[in-house]
Enzyme design. Structure first.
Site, PDB file in Angstrom:
ATOM      1  CD  GLU A  68      -9.196  -1.619   3.385  1.00  0.00           C
ATOM      2  OE1 GLU A  68      -8.827  -1.439   4.567  1.00  0.00           O
ATOM      3  OE2 GLU A  68      -9.404  -0.694   2.593  1.00  0.00           O
ATOM      4  N   GLY A 125     -11.702   0.988  12.176  1.00  0.00           N
ATOM      5  CA  GLY A 125     -11.308   1.370  13.539  1.00  0.00           C
ATOM      6  C   GLY A 125     -12.463   1.730  14.457  1.00  0.00           C
ATOM      7  CD  GLU A 134     -12.447  -3.658  12.414  1.00  0.00           C
ATOM      8  OE1 GLU A 134     -11.468  -3.946  13.129  1.00  0.00           O
ATOM      9  OE2 GLU A 134     -12.363  -3.532  11.181  1.00  0.00           O
ATOM     10  CE  LYS A 145      -0.229   2.117   7.052  1.00  0.00           C
ATOM     11  NZ  LYS A 145      -1.414   2.757   6.543  1.00  0.00           N
ATOM     12  CG  ASN A 199      -8.402   9.390  10.264  1.00  0.00           C
ATOM     13  OD1 ASN A 199      -9.041  10.171  10.992  1.00  0.00           O
ATOM     14  ND2 ASN A 199      -7.332   9.741   9.599  1.00  0.00           N
ATOM     15  N   GLY A 200     -11.122   7.702   7.864  1.00  0.00           N
ATOM     16  CA  GLY A 200     -11.992   7.989   6.716  1.00  0.00           C
ATOM     17  C   GLY A 200     -13.171   7.041   6.809  1.00  0.00           C
ATOM     18  CG  HIS A 228     -14.484   1.454   5.962  1.00  0.00           C
ATOM     19  ND1 HIS A 228     -13.633   0.401   5.707  1.00  0.00           N
ATOM     20  CD2 HIS A 228     -13.683   2.478   6.355  1.00  0.00           C
ATOM     21  CE1 HIS A 228     -12.381   0.764   5.944  1.00  0.00           C
ATOM     22  NE2 HIS A 228     -12.394   2.037   6.336  1.00  0.00           N
ATOM     23  NE  ARG A 268     -10.323  12.183   4.077  1.00  0.00           N
ATOM     24  CZ  ARG A 268     -10.289  10.869   3.878  1.00  0.00           C
ATOM     25  NH1 ARG A 268     -11.376  10.216   3.547  1.00  0.00           N
ATOM     26  NH2 ARG A 268      -9.168  10.211   3.998  1.00  0.00           N
ATOM     27  NE  ARG A 321      -6.103   1.611  -0.407  1.00  0.00           N
ATOM     28  CZ  ARG A 321      -6.080   2.771   0.230  1.00  0.00           C
ATOM     29  NH1 ARG A 321      -4.991   3.197   0.805  1.00  0.00           N
ATOM     30  NH2 ARG A 321      -7.167   3.502   0.305  1.00  0.00           N
ATOM     31  CG  ASN A 362      -1.885   1.123   1.268  1.00  0.00           C
ATOM     32  OD1 ASN A 362      -1.840   2.008   0.406  1.00  0.00           O
ATOM     33  ND2 ASN A 362      -2.763   1.118   2.247  1.00  0.00           N
ATOM     34  CG  HIS A 413     -13.209   3.159   2.626  1.00  0.00           C
ATOM     35  ND1 HIS A 413     -14.002   4.107   3.229  1.00  0.00           N
ATOM     36  CD2 HIS A 413     -11.933   3.461   2.965  1.00  0.00           C
ATOM     37  CE1 HIS A 413     -13.238   4.942   3.914  1.00  0.00           C
ATOM     38  NE2 HIS A 413     -11.972   4.577   3.778  1.00  0.00           N
ATOM     39  NE  ARG A 462      -8.034   5.140  19.500  1.00  0.00           N
ATOM     40  CZ  ARG A 462      -7.028   4.467  18.970  1.00  0.00           C
ATOM     41  NH1 ARG A 462      -6.626   3.351  19.511  1.00  0.00           N
ATOM     42  NH2 ARG A 462      -6.415   4.919  17.897  1.00  0.00           N
TER      43      ARG A 462
HETATM   44  P1  AMP Z   1      -8.947   3.394  10.924  1.00  0.00           P
HETATM   45  O1  AMP Z   1      -8.887   4.547   9.967  1.00  0.00           O
HETATM   46  O2  AMP Z   1      -9.814   2.273  10.433  1.00  0.00           O
HETATM   47  O3  AMP Z   1      -7.598   2.937  11.382  1.00  0.00           O
HETATM   48  O4  AMP Z   1      -9.701   3.927  12.257  1.00  0.00           O
HETATM   49  C1  AMP Z   1      -9.161   4.930  13.074  1.00  0.00           C
HETATM   50  C2  AMP Z   1     -10.243   5.387  14.049  1.00  0.00           C
HETATM   51  O5  AMP Z   1     -10.676   4.266  14.834  1.00  0.00           O
HETATM   52  C3  AMP Z   1      -9.770   6.455  15.015  1.00  0.00           C
HETATM   53  O6  AMP Z   1     -10.746   7.487  15.086  1.00  0.00           O
HETATM   54  C4  AMP Z   1      -9.724   5.718  16.357  1.00  0.00           C
HETATM   55  O7  AMP Z   1     -10.098   6.534  17.412  1.00  0.00           O
HETATM   56  C5  AMP Z   1     -10.781   4.642  16.191  1.00  0.00           C
HETATM   57  N1  AMP Z   1     -10.567   3.564  17.152  1.00  0.00           N
HETATM   58  C6  AMP Z   1     -11.258   3.347  18.261  1.00  0.00           C
HETATM   59  N2  AMP Z   1     -10.818   2.310  18.953  1.00  0.00           N
HETATM   60  C7  AMP Z   1      -9.776   1.839  18.308  1.00  0.00           C
HETATM   61  C8  AMP Z   1      -8.873   0.774  18.553  1.00  0.00           C
HETATM   62  N3  AMP Z   1      -8.973  -0.024  19.608  1.00  0.00           N
HETATM   63  N4  AMP Z   1      -7.896   0.589  17.648  1.00  0.00           N
HETATM   64  C9  AMP Z   1      -7.787   1.397  16.562  1.00  0.00           C
HETATM   65  N5  AMP Z   1      -8.623   2.414  16.284  1.00  0.00           N
HETATM   66  C10 AMP Z   1      -9.607   2.646  17.156  1.00  0.00           C
END
Ligand code: AMP
Length: 402
Positions: A386, A331, A334, A14, A211-212, A208, A241, A90, A7, A180, A285
């Protein structure tokens, strides 16, 4: 068969090396700050970790780091490079050119390059990643590209045409593409498996939330609408965003503040969303912690996020003509059970019922159903993967091509 999944971003790369016999990750890592110093991290499935600051001037030098780590005596996982059967990349933007994964040829690279205007940062970096891979791994290692947009290519024109003069679609391919797609594809198929049904027979909404974030409506096994648009800026509010806006907000602020188009792009993509509203952080968080401590703007940011999710689920239920399953992933989807709880409770009017205890337990990689047996809609938490989809597509194409 071992597949390397890449990626490539503009300043990062990555990777995961996946053993397809059991689909386990045997090594993974990240090259960061490419072209501006450099930091390299590599870890193996059996727990060995190698981390160092090392200058990487470009993607080719980053690939050399990856190759050396994979082959290293101390931190390596393979003896010879020819153990890597293929590389899967990707790619963010496949435009109208690519509706499925393909083996890389010079023509394919030119196609991805021709889409750079639609995704300037991403597609340019992907091409650098593909060329660097060719240089370091050589021509005998086949490369495959997997597009974020491909799963959404089934949308009908009424979902992807924007109501601006039609000539801009014809001249510049301005339309909704969605992103996504690899994640929505993975979780929708996995959800169908968990339900013991064919995806074609399930009206599904996949959320999904990371962050995005993007939300997708799936019917007859195909995407019929998705919340991200020409770029990943559209749809629900995200970490930094805006999501969807009245376009006049943009011209109004630009005029008042004398903001150039490129600075406006930064404002909308990097300074808005959770960060812009809460003033605390782009990370869910942090925002939840601030809200718990009484920060009113953090509370507002959370209310807006949950309201946006609810609005999309409501409108997609209408366009699907009902919904059988809702999936939460990424994130936030889940891990943050409080958002799932608030959204699902607000959907009780249409027969959604979740088990609050099951919902609270579904965090940190747990997969499963969180709805009650009598819920009219089944609700799932499914960790996305992914990289695995990219590795599976890569293996299938390479084996078919033999
Ligand atoms: P992602 O872009 O899928 O990596 O998701 C990032 C988002 O997931 C951030 O806003 C984090 O605050 C949220 N998040 C909440 N709990 C967790 C966790 N245990 N591990 C990773 N991301 C988390």
């Amino acid at each position: 068969m071992k597949i390397l999944v890449i990626n490539a971003g503009s300043s990062s790369m990555k990777y995961q090396l996946i053993d397809m016999t059991d689909e386990s990750v045997i090594a993974k890592g990240n090259c960061e700050r490419i072209g501006a110093g450099g930091h390299f991290k590599h870890s193996t499935g059996d727990g060995r970790v190698y981390e160092t600051d090392v200058v990487m001037n470009n993607h080719t030098e980053a690939f050399v780091q990856i190759k050396n780590a994979l082959l290293s005596e101390e931190y390596g996982v393979i003896k010879n490079l020819d153990e890597v059967s293929a590389v899967g990349h990707r790619i963010v933007q496949g435009g109208a050119l690519f509706s499925k994964s393909v083996i890389v040829t010079e023509e394919v690279i030119k196609g991805i390059e021709s889409l750079i205007p639609l995704a300037p940062l991403h597609n340019a970096a992907h091409v650098q990643g593909i060329r660097a891979c060719l240089e370091v791994f050589g021509k005998d290692v086949p490369e495959v590209v997997v597009f974020d947009t491909a799963f959404h290519s089934t949308m009908p024109p009424k979902a992807f045409i924007y109501p601006v003069p039609y000539e801009y679609y014809e001249k510049y391919a301005v339309r909704r593409y969605g992103f996504h797609g690899t994640s929505h594809r993975y979780v929708s198929h996995r959800c169908a498996e968990l339900m013991g049904k064919d995806l074609k027979d399930i009206k599904m909404i996949t959320c999904h939330l990371g962050n995005g974030s993007s939300i997708t409506a799936i019917k007859d096994g195909k995407v019929i609408d998705t919340s991200m648009g020409l770029t990943p800026l559209d749809g629900i509010m995200m970490g930094t965003r805006t999501g969807s806006l009245d376009p006049s907000v943009v011209t109004f602020i630009a005029e008042k503040e004398h903001i150039s188009p490129s600075d406006m792009d930064t404002l909308l993509n990097k300074k808005s969303g959770f960060l812009g509203i809460s003033g605390v952080s782009s990370d869910d968080r942090d925002v939840c912690a601030a809200a718990d401590a009484g920060n009113e703007r953090a509370k507002l940011a959370i209310e807006i996020l949950e309201y946006d999710i609810l609005k999309y689920i409501g409108s997609y239920t209408a366009v699907l003509g009902g919904v059988d399953a809702i999936v939460f992933t990424a994130g936030i989807g889940e891990n943050q059970s409080s958002h799932r709880e608030n959204v699902c409770h607000a959907l009780e009017f249409m027969g959604v019922k979740i088990d609050d205890e099951l919902n609270r337990q579904a965090v940190r990689g747990a997969e499963g159903k969180i709805s009650t047996p009598d819920s009219k809609v089944e609700v799932f938490v499914i960790p996305t993967n992914e990289e695995l989809v990219i590795a599976r597509d890569t293996m299938a194409l390479v084996e078919n091509n033999k």
